[in-house]
Design an enzyme around this catalytic site. Structure first.
Site, PDB file in Angstrom:
ATOM      1  N   ARG A 175     -20.009   1.910   6.922  1.00 42.23           N
ATOM      2  CA  ARG A 175     -18.883   1.322   7.657  1.00 42.23           C
ATOM      3  C   ARG A 175     -18.694  -0.140   7.286  1.00 42.23           C
ATOM      4  O   ARG A 175     -17.572  -0.642   7.251  1.00 42.23           O
ATOM      5  CB  ARG A 175     -19.136   1.429   9.168  1.00 42.23           C
ATOM      6  CG  ARG A 175     -18.595   2.696   9.725  1.00 42.23           C
ATOM      7  CD  ARG A 175     -18.764   2.790  11.225  1.00 42.23           C
ATOM      8  NE  ARG A 175     -18.615   4.192  11.610  1.00 42.23           N
ATOM      9  CZ  ARG A 175     -17.451   4.807  11.689  1.00 42.23           C
ATOM     10  NH1 ARG A 175     -16.330   4.164  11.436  1.00 42.23           N
ATOM     11  NH2 ARG A 175     -17.383   6.076  12.014  1.00 42.23           N
TER      12      ARG A 175
ATOM     13  N   ILE B 273      -0.685   7.197   3.566  1.00 41.15           N
ATOM     14  CA  ILE B 273       0.227   6.760   4.629  1.00 41.15           C
ATOM     15  C   ILE B 273       1.481   6.151   4.005  1.00 41.15           C
ATOM     16  O   ILE B 273       2.604   6.431   4.434  1.00 41.15           O
ATOM     17  CB  ILE B 273      -0.458   5.707   5.542  1.00 41.15           C
ATOM     18  CG1 ILE B 273      -1.637   6.332   6.284  1.00 41.15           C
ATOM     19  CG2 ILE B 273       0.549   5.107   6.530  1.00 41.15           C
ATOM     20  CD1 ILE B 273      -2.556   5.326   6.953  1.00 41.15           C
ATOM     21  N   GLY B 274       1.281   5.332   2.981  1.00 43.25           N
ATOM     22  CA  GLY B 274       2.384   4.561   2.402  1.00 43.25           C
ATOM     23  C   GLY B 274       3.540   5.411   1.913  1.00 43.25           C
ATOM     24  O   GLY B 274       4.704   5.042   2.102  1.00 43.25           O
TER      25      GLY B 274
ATOM     26  N   GLY C  15       0.850  -1.190   0.000  1.00 48.48           N
ATOM     27  CA  GLY C  15       0.000   0.000   0.000  1.00 48.48           C
ATOM     28  C   GLY C  15       0.882   1.235   0.000  1.00 48.48           C
ATOM     29  O   GLY C  15       0.537   2.284   0.534  1.00 48.48           O
ATOM     30  N   ALA C  16       2.066   1.096  -0.632  1.00 47.33           N
ATOM     31  CA  ALA C  16       3.135   2.088  -0.528  1.00 47.33           C
ATOM     32  C   ALA C  16       2.878   3.367  -1.321  1.00 47.33           C
ATOM     33  O   ALA C  16       3.603   4.345  -1.162  1.00 47.33           O
ATOM     34  CB  ALA C  16       4.462   1.473  -0.976  1.00 47.33           C
TER      35      ALA C  16
ATOM     36  N   ASP D 232      -1.688   6.029  18.819  1.00 48.66           N
ATOM     37  CA  ASP D 232      -2.416   6.360  20.047  1.00 48.66           C
ATOM     38  C   ASP D 232      -1.433   6.770  21.150  1.00 48.66           C
ATOM     39  O   ASP D 232      -1.691   7.711  21.913  1.00 48.66           O
ATOM     40  CB  ASP D 232      -3.262   5.164  20.487  1.00 48.66           C
ATOM     41  CG  ASP D 232      -4.194   4.707  19.381  1.00 48.66           C
ATOM     42  OD1 ASP D 232      -4.787   5.569  18.716  1.00 48.66           O
ATOM     43  OD2 ASP D 232      -4.303   3.479  19.161  1.00 48.66           O
TER      44      ASP D 232
ATOM     45  N   HIS E 210      -7.780  -0.115  18.998  1.00 48.54           N
ATOM     46  CA  HIS E 210      -7.314   1.008  18.187  1.00 48.54           C
ATOM     47  C   HIS E 210      -8.476   1.785  17.562  1.00 48.54           C
ATOM     48  O   HIS E 210      -8.395   2.250  16.442  1.00 48.54           O
ATOM     49  CB  HIS E 210      -6.355   0.483  17.111  1.00 48.54           C
ATOM     50  CG  HIS E 210      -5.746   1.542  16.243  1.00 48.54           C
ATOM     51  ND1 HIS E 210      -4.990   2.577  16.750  1.00 48.54           N
ATOM     52  CD2 HIS E 210      -5.777   1.727  14.912  1.00 48.54           C
ATOM     53  CE1 HIS E 210      -4.592   3.356  15.756  1.00 48.54           C
ATOM     54  NE2 HIS E 210      -5.062   2.864  14.615  1.00 48.54           N
TER      55      HIS E 210
ATOM     56  N   ARG F  54     -12.894   5.886   3.531  1.00 48.48           N
ATOM     57  CA  ARG F  54     -14.353   5.887   3.400  1.00 48.48           C
ATOM     58  C   ARG F  54     -14.776   6.976   2.429  1.00 48.48           C
ATOM     59  O   ARG F  54     -14.391   8.125   2.566  1.00 48.48           O
ATOM     60  CB  ARG F  54     -14.974   6.123   4.775  1.00 48.48           C
ATOM     61  CG  ARG F  54     -16.432   5.764   4.815  1.00 48.48           C
ATOM     62  CD  ARG F  54     -16.840   5.513   6.255  1.00 48.48           C
ATOM     63  NE  ARG F  54     -18.247   5.786   6.438  1.00 48.48           N
ATOM     64  CZ  ARG F  54     -18.795   6.054   7.604  1.00 48.48           C
ATOM     65  NH1 ARG F  54     -18.045   6.124   8.683  1.00 48.48           N
ATOM     66  NH2 ARG F  54     -20.082   6.251   7.707  1.00 48.48           N
TER      67      ARG F  54
ATOM     68  N   ARG G 142       0.009  10.216  20.235  1.00 46.27           N
ATOM     69  CA  ARG G 142      -0.969  11.272  20.545  1.00 46.27           C
ATOM     70  C   ARG G 142      -1.061  11.508  22.053  1.00 46.27           C
ATOM     71  O   ARG G 142      -1.048  12.655  22.517  1.00 46.27           O
ATOM     72  CB  ARG G 142      -2.348  10.875  20.000  1.00 46.27           C
ATOM     73  CG  ARG G 142      -2.453  11.046  18.496  1.00 46.27           C
ATOM     74  CD  ARG G 142      -3.818  10.587  17.997  1.00 46.27           C
ATOM     75  NE  ARG G 142      -3.971  10.875  16.584  1.00 46.27           N
ATOM     76  CZ  ARG G 142      -4.624  10.091  15.724  1.00 46.27           C
ATOM     77  NH1 ARG G 142      -5.208   8.981  16.139  1.00 46.27           N
ATOM     78  NH2 ARG G 142      -4.721  10.430  14.459  1.00 46.27           N
TER      79      ARG G 142
HETATM   80  N1  APR Z   1      -2.853  -4.237  -2.268  1.00 40.05           N
HETATM   81  C1  APR Z   1      -1.974  -3.223  -2.062  1.00 40.05           C
HETATM   82  N2  APR Z   1      -2.337  -1.957  -1.964  1.00 40.05           N
HETATM   83  C2  APR Z   1      -3.637  -1.673  -2.050  1.00 40.05           C
HETATM   84  C3  APR Z   1      -4.616  -2.666  -2.247  1.00 40.05           C
HETATM   85  C4  APR Z   1      -4.173  -4.000  -2.357  1.00 40.05           C
HETATM   86  N3  APR Z   1      -5.015  -5.002  -2.551  1.00 40.05           N
HETATM   87  N4  APR Z   1      -5.818  -2.059  -2.301  1.00 40.05           N
HETATM   88  C5  APR Z   1      -5.608  -0.743  -2.139  1.00 40.05           C
HETATM   89  N5  APR Z   1      -4.285  -0.499  -2.001  1.00 40.05           N
HETATM   90  C6  APR Z   1      -3.582   0.767  -1.874  1.00 40.05           C
HETATM   91  C7  APR Z   1      -4.193   1.889  -2.696  1.00 40.05           C
HETATM   92  O1  APR Z   1      -3.837   1.757  -4.062  1.00 40.05           O
HETATM   93  C8  APR Z   1      -3.575   3.111  -2.036  1.00 40.05           C
HETATM   94  O2  APR Z   1      -2.343   3.491  -2.629  1.00 40.05           O
HETATM   95  O3  APR Z   1      -3.609   1.245  -0.543  1.00 40.05           O
HETATM   96  C9  APR Z   1      -3.315   2.646  -0.592  1.00 40.05           C
HETATM   97  C10 APR Z   1      -4.203   3.328   0.433  1.00 40.05           C
HETATM   98  O4  APR Z   1      -3.922   4.673   0.407  1.00 40.05           O
HETATM   99  P1  APR Z   1      -5.033   5.790   0.693  1.00 40.05           P
HETATM  100  O5  APR Z   1      -6.255   5.480  -0.091  1.00 40.05           O
HETATM  101  O6  APR Z   1      -4.379   7.104   0.506  1.00 40.05           O
HETATM  102  O7  APR Z   1      -5.414   5.537   2.224  1.00 40.05           O
HETATM  103  P2  APR Z   1      -4.582   5.928   3.540  1.00 40.05           P
HETATM  104  O8  APR Z   1      -5.035   7.233   4.042  1.00 40.05           O
HETATM  105  O9  APR Z   1      -3.119   5.725   3.279  1.00 40.05           O
HETATM  106  O10 APR Z   1      -5.114   4.818   4.565  1.00 40.05           O
HETATM  107  C11 APR Z   1      -4.891   3.451   4.352  1.00 40.05           C
HETATM  108  O11 APR Z   1      -4.733   2.864   6.672  1.00 40.05           O
HETATM  109  O12 APR Z   1      -5.198   3.973   8.677  1.00 40.05           O
HETATM  110  C12 APR Z   1      -5.655   3.134   7.694  1.00 40.05           C
HETATM  111  O13 APR Z   1      -7.973   3.625   7.776  1.00 40.05           O
HETATM  112  C13 APR Z   1      -6.832   3.711   6.982  1.00 40.05           C
HETATM  113  O14 APR Z   1      -7.423   1.582   6.212  1.00 40.05           O
HETATM  114  C14 APR Z   1      -6.889   2.816   5.807  1.00 40.05           C
HETATM  115  C15 APR Z   1      -5.426   2.610   5.477  1.00 40.05           C
END
Ligand code: APR
Length: 317
Positions: free
Chosen positions: A89, A15-16, A10-11, A152, A179, A83, A155
């Site tokens: 949810r 967050i990634g 999810g890089a 947590d 969490h 979301r 914070r």
């Molecule tokens: N495999 C790998 N990466 C994936 C997959 C998958 N099957 N499905 C989605 N992703 C990637 C998306 O392509 C995206 O780059 O995960 C990333 C998520 O990034 P954002 O949509 O920006 O979400 P983010 O704010 O980073 O949160 C990610 O962390 O804290 C939790 O609640 C938050 O569950 C959410 C997660």
């Protein structure tokens, strides 16, 4: 130092990306594997120009997941979907649960001995999901599976230091439970340094810690949730895992793990991380009446979230 491979799944996300940058700055990392379904070639090229030790490679699409995982010592999972309007949810739960289940299945196949750090929400359920997947695959080692609850703690430290005018670098506050919302239980009775504090202040700080995520969601006004502070927390926890693996002594962090500290099967409390992952889980220690009540109050919700994760895996074989 030793060769250590860290994989982020999810890089390319909110967050990634900063998490990838922070791990690139970590001198303990020799290889950083950045995996996402899309976008990782760009993120990897960008981060790879930073002149630190870690060699960076990007992997995009499911067919490259195995390569990203092979040989990983620590795997960090911030993959998921935020979301969106119209999404319930439950919709969100089902999507993220499916993502974590698929990624855990691949980890069982390609990197069964890695320390796995789950960030994808709801962590209270996604960690039990990963555990069930690993059990089915026959690779489950409870010592190697962690839910990242570090934000947590971070914070609680920040808010306590600010409220009591303490130098934040000297402050620690254990945070136990889960969490999300009231499952997050900061233990200000065990905060260090101890300073005079009123019950009103404790309740304010407890609530602010529990609502920290919502505070960010509201400030971002529909444009997302905590990403930068979460990335910092994820990087801090992964660093603790790397230190533990490398034999550094006294690495202790709060984390959501399989536990017998309470009668809940998963629970966050202080854990000692060493060469095999979780070496020891600490008891909660003496709780104030207020904290004891908080522990009672979180029980039903955390128990339900755990069962919800386990049920998801059984219902979606
Ligand atoms: N495999 C790998 N990466 C994936 C997959 C998958 N099957 N499905 C989605 N992703 C990637 C998306 O392509 C995206 O780059 O995960 C990333 C998520 O990034 P954002 O949509 O920006 O979400 P983010 O704010 O980073 O949160 C990610 O962390 O804290 C939790 O609640 C938050 O569950 C959410 C997660």
């Amino acid at each position: 130092g030793p060769q250590r491979k860290v994989a982020i799944l999810g890089a390319a996300g909110g967050i990634g990306q900063p998490l990838g940058l922070l791990m690139k700055l970590n001198p303990l990392v020799s290889h950083l594997a950045l995996y996402d379904i899309v976008g990782t070639p760009g993120v990897a090229a960008d981060i790879s120009h930073v002149n630190t030790r870690a060699h960076v490679s990007g992997y995009a699409g499911e067919e490259q997941l195995g390569e990203a995982l092979k040989g990983a010592d620590v795997i960090i999972i911030p993959a998921g979907v935020p979301r969106k309007p119209g999404m319930t949810r439950d919709d969100l739960f089902n999507i993220n649960a499916g993502i974590v289940k698929a990624l855990a299945t691949a980890i069982a196949k390609y990197a069964p001995h890695a320390l796995v750090n789950v960030i994808s929400n709801p962590v209270n359920s996604t960690v039990p999901i990963a555990a069930e997947v690993f059990k089915k695959a026959g690779t489950y080692d409870p010592k190697r599976l962690f839910g990242v609850t570090t934000l947590d703690v971070i914070r609680a430290r920040t808010f306590y230091a600010s409220k009591k005018n303490l130098p934040v670098k000297d402050v620690d506050v254990p945070v136990v439970g889960g969490h999300a919302g009231i499952t997050i239980l900061p233990l200000f009775s065990q905060a260090t340094p101890q300073v005079p504090i009123t019950q009103e202040e404790i309740e304010y700080l407890t609530k602010r810690t529990q609502d920290g995520g919502t505070e960010v969601v509201q400030a971002k006004a529909g444009k997302g949730s905590a990403t930068l502070s979460m990335a910092y927390a994820g990087a801090h926890f992964a660093d603790a895992c790397l230190k533990g693996l490398n034999g550094v002594e006294n690495v202790v962090e709060c984390s959501y793990v399989e536990s017998t500290v309470t009668d809940l099967p998963f629970f966050s409390s202080k854990v000692h991380i060493g060469k095999n992952g979780v070496e020891k889980i600490y008891d909660l220690g003496p709780l104030s009446d207020y904290e004891q009540q908080g522990l009672k109050d979180l029980h039903v919700e955390l128990a339900k979230s755990i069962v919800k994760g386990q049920t998801f895996v059984h219902d979606n074989p």
